[in-house]
Design an enzyme around this catalytic site. Structure first.
Site, short mmCIF file in Angstrom:
data_model
loop_
_atom_site.label_atom_id
_atom_site.label_comp_id
_atom_site.label_asym_id
_atom_site.label_seq_id
_atom_site.Cartn_x
_atom_site.Cartn_y
_atom_site.Cartn_z
N TYR A 83 3.06 -3.32 4.74
CA TYR A 83 1.99 -2.59 4.05
C TYR A 83 1.43 -3.40 2.88
O TYR A 83 0.23 -3.47 2.67
CB TYR A 83 2.52 -1.24 3.56
CG TYR A 83 1.45 -0.24 3.16
CD1 TYR A 83 1.08 0.78 4.02
CD2 TYR A 83 0.84 -0.31 1.91
CE1 TYR A 83 0.10 1.70 3.66
CE2 TYR A 83 -0.15 0.60 1.54
CZ TYR A 83 -0.50 1.60 2.41
OH TYR A 83 -1.47 2.51 2.06
N PRO A 140 -7.33 2.54 11.52
CA PRO A 140 -7.31 2.51 10.05
C PRO A 140 -5.96 2.79 9.39
O PRO A 140 -5.78 2.45 8.22
CB PRO A 140 -8.33 3.58 9.66
CG PRO A 140 -8.45 4.47 10.84
CD PRO A 140 -8.18 3.63 12.03
N HIS A 142 -0.52 0.63 -6.96
CA HIS A 142 0.36 1.60 -6.32
C HIS A 142 1.65 0.90 -5.94
O HIS A 142 1.64 -0.05 -5.17
CB HIS A 142 -0.31 2.20 -5.06
CG HIS A 142 -1.38 3.19 -5.39
ND1 HIS A 142 -2.04 3.92 -4.43
CD2 HIS A 142 -1.89 3.59 -6.58
CE1 HIS A 142 -2.92 4.73 -5.02
NE2 HIS A 142 -2.85 4.55 -6.32
N TYR A 146 0.96 9.85 3.34
CA TYR A 146 0.75 9.79 4.79
C TYR A 146 1.58 10.92 5.39
O TYR A 146 2.80 10.88 5.33
CB TYR A 146 1.22 8.46 5.36
CG TYR A 146 0.32 7.28 5.03
CD1 TYR A 146 0.39 6.65 3.79
CD2 TYR A 146 -0.59 6.80 5.96
CE1 TYR A 146 -0.43 5.57 3.49
CE2 TYR A 146 -1.41 5.72 5.67
CZ TYR A 146 -1.33 5.11 4.44
OH TYR A 146 -2.15 4.04 4.15
N LYS A 188 -5.40 -2.10 7.13
CA LYS A 188 -5.27 -3.55 7.30
C LYS A 188 -6.61 -4.28 7.51
O LYS A 188 -6.66 -5.51 7.39
CB LYS A 188 -4.35 -3.86 8.49
CG LYS A 188 -2.86 -3.72 8.16
CD LYS A 188 -2.35 -4.95 7.43
CE LYS A 188 -1.02 -4.76 6.76
NZ LYS A 188 -1.09 -4.30 5.37
C1 DHB Z 1 -7.50 4.48 2.79
C2 DHB Z 1 -7.76 4.22 4.12
C3 DHB Z 1 -6.72 3.91 4.96
O1 DHB Z 1 -6.96 3.64 6.27
C4 DHB Z 1 -5.42 3.89 4.51
O2 DHB Z 1 -4.41 3.60 5.37
C5 DHB Z 1 -5.17 4.13 3.18
C6 DHB Z 1 -6.21 4.44 2.33
C7 DHB Z 1 -8.62 4.82 1.87
O3 DHB Z 1 -9.77 4.81 2.31
O4 DHB Z 1 -8.36 5.12 0.70
#
Ligand code: DHB
Length: 376
Positions: A370, A278, A57, A186, A282
């Site tokens: 990121y 989440p 990505h 997001y 990270k």
């Molecule tokens: C996923 C989980 C995340 O916390 C995130 O920021 C991006 C992707 C995932 O499970 O695909």
């Protein structure tokens, strides 16, 4: 990963895990690897499957006010992330340890940590057949996750624990549907945050902000899709591809760090030492970054007899951890709705998002954090 890196340096290790191998393989976790996490899997000879089965990505979409804005990681910092689920990382690592004759014991019970301040700390446990064992070692590593018992081996007078709770959680689903977007979205909306992620061409992972007390049984397929669609709706008419929801769960949110993460001859890594919310994925990446530092320092301590080497573990690992704590907190607070948010709070939040997508400096901070800060 640590036992793999230690083996490359000629250091013997035994890994034990309370869970069974199949149980870990079947537990869904996050799916995004930083650039250096991918490099670590490939360059240390674990596996190159991430390049075949993973998906590169080169950016993400930030969506707010019903409009998507792409953050182009390649243009901003020359790096990508890979969509490659944590369960696949686990499968690759276990296969690599088996291939190389590593010693991993799953499904153990009755663990007890012994004498961490002695020259020969150890662990007592019963193996999967119920047979008792005691292993003595030079160093004991507590990689026992967010419900770590090892972290409490550091005496209360010697440790500090930093916490932050959040008044929300994520509702996570796995759905049988085609991809809704080429990369991750997001999304901030007045109804709360939503994240559109993926697993395979026919299996999708999505999350939406919910109350920590939310009960998954209150959410039918229709109600879930209605909520997700409402959170990503906008004047561009964008809509998600829907399908059967195969799994649903509520994920807790918290930030946590313990300090120090070395005490005597015990070292903490990953979620045992620190937990991040989440948003931004990270968790696994930080655990791998801990291990990268720790493997180097253990090699200096054991092979080169540099007894001071491990003094560097807490400051070196936690420098990255606190940067990631800030990033995960920032992504979380920038995109989620607080239950008591005022109109001012909401407008300020939109101003912040506007800054990130219109300022190259703002976008670059997001892209750099990121994809993962470079490791020396
Ligand atoms: C996923 C989980 C995340 O916390 C995130 O920021 C991006 C992707 C995932 O499970 O695909």
């Amino acid at each position: 990963m640590l036992s793999h890196l230690l083996a490359l340096a000629g250091i013997e290790s035994v890994a034990i895990d309370l869970r069974r191998r199949r149980e870990i393989e079947a537990t869904h976790r996050a799916g995004i690897l930083e650039r250096d996490s991918v490099r670590m899997l490939i360059d240390t000879g674990v596996s190159d499957r991430v390049l075949r089965d993973g998906h590169e990505h080169k950016g993400i979409d930030l969506r707010f006010d019903g409009v998507s804005h792409r953050i182009d990681f390649q243009a901003l910092v020359g790096a990508s992330t890979w969509l490659y689920p944590q369960t696949d990382v686990f499968i690759d690592l276990v296969e690599a340890r088996e291939r190389d004759g590593g010693d991993i014991r799953f499904g153990v019970t009755d663990t007890q940590v012994l004498d961490i301040t002695d020259a020969r700390p150890g662990i007592r446990f019963a193996d999967a057949d119920g047979v008792g064992h005691e292993i003595r070692c030079r160093y004991l590593v507590g990689a026992d996750g967010s419900r770590s018992l090892c972290r409490f081996e550091v005496p209360a007078t010697e440790r500090q624990q930093y916490f932050r709770e959040y008044p929300f959680a994520w509702f996570g689903i796995l759905a049988e549907a085609p991809k809704s977007a080429p990369e991750l979205i997001y999304a901030r909306s007045d109804r709360g945050f939503a994240l559109i992620s993926q697993r395979t061409p026919t299996l999708q992972r999505m999350y939406f902000q919910c109350a920590p007390t939310e009960n998954v049984d209150d959410w039918s397929n229709d109600r879930i899709w209605h909520e997700l669609q409402a959170r990503i709706a906008g004047r561009d008419g964008y809509a998600l591809h829907e399908g059967r929801v195969l799994e649903k769960s509520v994920l807790p949110f918290r930030s946590f760090v313990q300090e120090p993460i070395r005490y005597g001859n015990m070292l903490l890594v990953g979620d045992a030492a620190h937990t991040v919310p989440p948003t931004g994925a990270k968790g696994l990446n930080l655990a791998l970054a801990d291990v990268r530092v720790l493997a180097e320092l253990l090699e200096r301590a054991i092979v080169k007899n540099d007894t001071q080497a491990l003094d560097h573990y807490t400051p070196r690992a936690l420098a990255r951890v606190w940067k990631a704590q800030n990033f995960s907190y920032w992504m979380t607070t920038m995109l989620h709705q607080l239950p008591d948010a005022t109109d001012f709070d909401n407008r300020r939040q939109l101003g912040e998002l506007e800054m990130v997508v219109t300022s190259e400096s703002g976008s670059r901070y997001l892209a750099e954090a990121y994809t993962g800060w470079p490791t020396p």
